[in-house]
Design an enzyme around this catalytic site. Structure first.
Site, PDB file in Angstrom:
ATOM      1  N   LYS A   1     -11.508 -19.961  10.366  1.00 36.90           N
ATOM      2  CA  LYS A   1     -10.663 -21.155  10.190  1.00 36.90           C
ATOM      3  C   LYS A   1     -11.487 -22.432  10.413  1.00 36.90           C
ATOM      4  O   LYS A   1     -11.337 -23.424   9.675  1.00 36.90           O
ATOM      5  CB  LYS A   1      -9.496 -21.105  11.173  1.00 36.90           C
ATOM      6  CG  LYS A   1      -8.530 -19.951  10.883  1.00 36.90           C
ATOM      7  CD  LYS A   1      -7.599 -19.732  12.071  1.00 36.90           C
ATOM      8  CE  LYS A   1      -6.620 -18.606  11.815  1.00 36.90           C
ATOM      9  NZ  LYS A   1      -5.897 -18.179  13.016  1.00 36.90           N
TER      10      LYS A   1
ATOM     11  N   ARG B   1       0.840  -1.197   0.000  1.00 44.00           N
ATOM     12  CA  ARG B   1       0.000   0.000   0.000  1.00 44.00           C
ATOM     13  C   ARG B   1       0.878   1.251   0.000  1.00 44.00           C
ATOM     14  O   ARG B   1       0.604   2.213  -0.677  1.00 44.00           O
ATOM     15  CB  ARG B   1      -0.899  -0.033   1.243  1.00 44.00           C
ATOM     16  CG  ARG B   1      -1.870   1.111   1.339  1.00 44.00           C
ATOM     17  CD  ARG B   1      -2.879   0.896   2.433  1.00 44.00           C
ATOM     18  NE  ARG B   1      -2.348   0.089   3.511  1.00 44.00           N
ATOM     19  CZ  ARG B   1      -3.082  -0.640   4.332  1.00 44.00           C
ATOM     20  NH1 ARG B   1      -4.384  -0.643   4.195  1.00 44.00           N
ATOM     21  NH2 ARG B   1      -2.541  -1.325   5.305  1.00 44.00           N
TER      22      ARG B   1
ATOM     23  N   GLU C   1      -2.987 -23.355   2.743  1.00 43.54           N
ATOM     24  CA  GLU C   1      -2.485 -23.976   3.981  1.00 43.54           C
ATOM     25  C   GLU C   1      -2.259 -22.937   5.086  1.00 43.54           C
ATOM     26  O   GLU C   1      -2.503 -23.207   6.270  1.00 43.54           O
ATOM     27  CB  GLU C   1      -1.164 -24.705   3.685  1.00 43.54           C
ATOM     28  CG  GLU C   1      -0.641 -25.537   4.821  1.00 43.54           C
ATOM     29  CD  GLU C   1      -1.591 -26.667   5.212  1.00 43.54           C
ATOM     30  OE1 GLU C   1      -1.748 -27.608   4.447  1.00 43.54           O
ATOM     31  OE2 GLU C   1      -2.186 -26.584   6.308  1.00 43.54           O
TER      32      GLU C   1
ATOM     33  N   GLY D   1       2.506 -15.821  13.194  1.00 45.94           N
ATOM     34  CA  GLY D   1       3.850 -15.257  13.192  1.00 45.94           C
ATOM     35  C   GLY D   1       4.529 -15.439  11.851  1.00 45.94           C
ATOM     36  O   GLY D   1       4.118 -16.270  11.028  1.00 45.94           O
TER      37      GLY D   1
ATOM     38  N   GLY E   1      -1.613 -21.437  11.106  1.00 45.54           N
ATOM     39  CA  GLY E   1      -0.248 -21.000  10.815  1.00 45.54           C
ATOM     40  C   GLY E   1       0.621 -22.082  10.218  1.00 45.54           C
ATOM     41  O   GLY E   1       0.376 -22.569   9.114  1.00 45.54           O
TER      42      GLY E   1
END
Ligand code: NAP
Ligand code: HSE
Length: 436
Positions: A208, A48, A132, A306, A137
Site C-alpha cells: 500500500k 473457485r 481505491e 472488512g 480500506g
C-alpha cells in the site's frame, strides 16, 4: 447500447460479498446520486468453489468458475477483481484491459508487484484501473492523493495502513491476548488476507505504501528496494515497555521526500508518542497523516479493512468507471511522470531506536553491549531488563536499549558486532522511535 452497466465480479469472498450487498442495499440511491441514466448490474460472479455456501444476497445463477467467460461476456462492461494474489488476478486484469474494459481492483499486492505492466496495458488500451480499495480500506486516500491534493508537493505521508496488524497490536496491548489468538480474531472478522503472512510480515502495508508513494512521486517503485519489517517479533515486553515510556507500538509506514527529491519509504514496528494522533488509531482503523506544502498537516482516518468499508471503496470506483465509460471521458489512472525518481537507501535513514537483546545474564553484559555501541558513536538514552518475578535468577533475559538518533546503517554495523558477543543469544529486535 445496453440498459445497464454490466459488472463481472471476480471473487465473492469478504469484499465481493460486500459489493453485492452494497449494490442491493443502495443501488437506487447510488444511481440517483451519480446522475447515471442506467444502473450498475452484476452479470457474472467468478469463484473457485461453486458449491460453497454463500450469503443469501449472492445470486447463485450468476456464479461461474470460468474466468475467461466472465471477462469475455459482452454484457460485462466493467471487471472487478477481488480474488487476490498476483497470478490469476494478473491474467484477469490484463485480459480485461486488452478488451478495453475498465477494471476495479482492491489488490495492492498485484499493483505493487506488477503495476508497471498493468498500467502500461491500461494506457495502451485506454482502459482505466481503479484501485481505491487497495489502500486503507474505506478511506478515500487514493482519490485524495490523486485529485484533492494535486496542488500540493507532498512532503510526508506517515500511516497505519494494515488493519489486521493494528488490530493484533491493540488486542495484545489491551486484552493481553497472545499473538496467535489476536490474529485468529482478525481473520474471523474478515480483516486478514487469505494468507495472513503478508499482514503480519509487513508486506501488505508495504504494498500500500508503494502505491501511495508511486502516486505522490510519479515513479514506479520496486518492492525489492523497500525496507520492510513486520510485527511477528513484537512481544508483550515491548508493548509494556513502550507504554511505561509514553509510547504505543504501531506498524508504521513512513514516506518522506528528502532534500534533493529522493524518497524515504519504509515499514517497521515503531514507538509512536502517546500524544501523537496516530497513537489513538486502534483496532481495524487506519490513518494516513499527510503533510503537503499547501494543505499543511491533514489526517485521513477510517476503517482500513472488512466487508462494508472495503465494498464502499469498490462501489465508488464502479461509479467512476461507469462515468468514464458513459462519457468516454479521459480517466485518471496512474500516469508515471517522475521516472527518474529514486529511493533513499534504508542505511541512510535516521531515527532513534528501541533494541531488544536476548542475553545470557552474567556480569558485565550491559557494559559489553554498551562498549560496541560507543565504538560506533551510538548514544544510549536508557537500558532496562525486567525481572521475571517467577524466575528472578533466570540465566536468559530480555535486555532493552534505547538509542539516540543515528543512521540505520550505523546501527546495523554495531548490531552485527554485538551479535558476535557470546552473551547475545539471537538476532536483536529493532523498532524505530519515530518523531512524526
Ligand atoms: P477472500 O475472502 O479470500 O475472497 C476471495 C474470493 O476469490 C473468493 O470468492 C474465492 O472463491 C475467489 N477466488 C480465489 N482464488 C480463486 C481462483 N483461483 N479462481 C476463482 N476464484 C478464486 O478475499 P477478500 O478478503 O475478499 O479480498 C479480496 C481482495 O481484496 C484481495 O486482493 C485483498 O487484498 C483485497 N482487500 C481485502 C480487504 C479486506 O478487508 N478483506 C480490504 C481491502 C482489500 P471461493 O469463494 O470459492 O473460495
Ligand atoms: N488485510 C488487509 C488489512 C485488508 O488488514 O489491512 C485491507 O487491505
Amino acid at each position: 447500447m445496453s440498459s445497464f452497466f454490466g459488472i463481472g465480479l471476480a471473487g465473492c469472498g469478504t469484499v465481493g460479498t460486500g459489493v453485492i450487498r452494497a449494490l442491493e442495499r443502495n443501488g437506487t440511491l447510488i444511481q440517483q446520486r451519480s446522475g447515471a441514466d442506467k444502473p450498475l448490474e452484476i452479470r457474472r460472479i467468478l469463484v473457485r468453489d461453486a458449491a460453497k455456501a454463500r450469503h443469501n444476497s449472492v445470486p447463485q445463477e450468476l456464479i461461474t468458475t470460468d474466468w475467461q467467460a466472465l471477462v469475455h461476456d459482452p454484457e460485462v462492461h466493467i471487471v472487478v477483481e477481488l480474488i487476490g494474489g498476483t497470478s490469476l488476478a494478473y491474467d484477469i486484469v490484463a485480459a480485461a484491459l486488452k478488451l478495453g474494459k475498465p477494471v476495479v481492483t482492491g489488490n495492492k499486492a498485484l499493483l505493487a508487484e506488477r503495476g508497471a505492466e498493468l498500467f502500461a496495458l491500461s494506457q495502451e488500451h485506454n482502459a482505466p484501473i481503479h484501485f481505491e480499495a487497495a489502500v486503507a480500506g474505506g478511506i478515500p486516500i487514493i482519490k485524495t492523493v490523486q485529485e484533492a491534493l494535486i496542488g500540493n508537493r507532498i512532503k510526508t505521508m506517515c500511516g497505519i495502513i494494515n488493519g489486521t496488524s493494528n488490530y493484533i497490536l491493540q488486542r495484545m496491548a489491551e486484552a493481553k491476548l497472545d499473538f496467535g489468538t489476536a490474529l485468529e480474531e482478525a481473520q474471523k472478522l474478515g480483516y486478514a488476507e487469505a494468507d495472513p503472512t503478508l499482514d503480519v510480515n509487513g508486506w501488505d502495508a508495504a504494498h500500500k505504501a508503494i502505491l501511495l508513494a508511486t502516486l505522490a512521486y510519479g515513479f514506479p517503485i520496486s518492492p525489492s528496494l523497500v525496507h520492510v519489517v513486520g510485527i511477528e517479533q513484537v512481544k508483550p515486553i515491548d508493548i509494556d515497555f513502550a507504554q511505561q515510556l509514553g509510547y504505543v507500538v504501531k506498524l508504521l509506514a513512513v514516506i518522506r521526500e528528502h532534500d534533493g527529491g529522493a524518497i524515504e519509504l519504509r515499514l517497521q514496528p515503531s514507538f509512536v508518542s502517546k500524544n501523537h494522533i496516530l497513537a489513538s488509531v486502534n483496532g481495524v482503523f487506519n490513518a494516513v497523516a499527510v503533510h503537503g506544502d499547501g494543505i499543511g498537516e491533514a489526517l485521513f482516518y477510517g476503517r482500513g479493512a472488512g466487508e462494508d468499508p472495503t465494498a464502499s471503496a469498490v462501489v465508488a470506483d464502479l461509479v467512476e468507471a461507469a462515468r468514464v465509460l458513459a462519457h468516454q471521458a479521459p480517466h485518471r489512472g496512474f500516469l508515471p511522470w517522475g521516472s527518474e525518481g529514486r529511493l533513499v537507501p534504508v542505511e541512510d535513514t535516521s531515527t532513534a531506536y528501541y533494541v531488544r537483546f536476548d542475553v545470557t545474564d552474567r556480569l558485565g553484559v550491559v557494559a559489553e553491549i554498551a562498549t560496541v555501541l560507543a565504538q560506533h558513536g551510538i548514544g544510549i538514552s536508557g537500558t532496562h531488563s525486567p525481572v521475571n518475578p517467577e524466575n528472578p535468577d533466570a540465566d536468559f533475559v530480555d535486555m532493552v536499549f534505547l538509542l539516540h538518533r543515528c543512521p540505520y546503517g550505523v546501527l546495523q554495523a554495531a548490531l552485527r558486532e554485538i551479535a558476535d558477543l557470546n552473551c547475545v543469544n539471537s538476532e536483536p529486535v529493532v523498532f524505530r522511535i519515530e518523531k512524526i
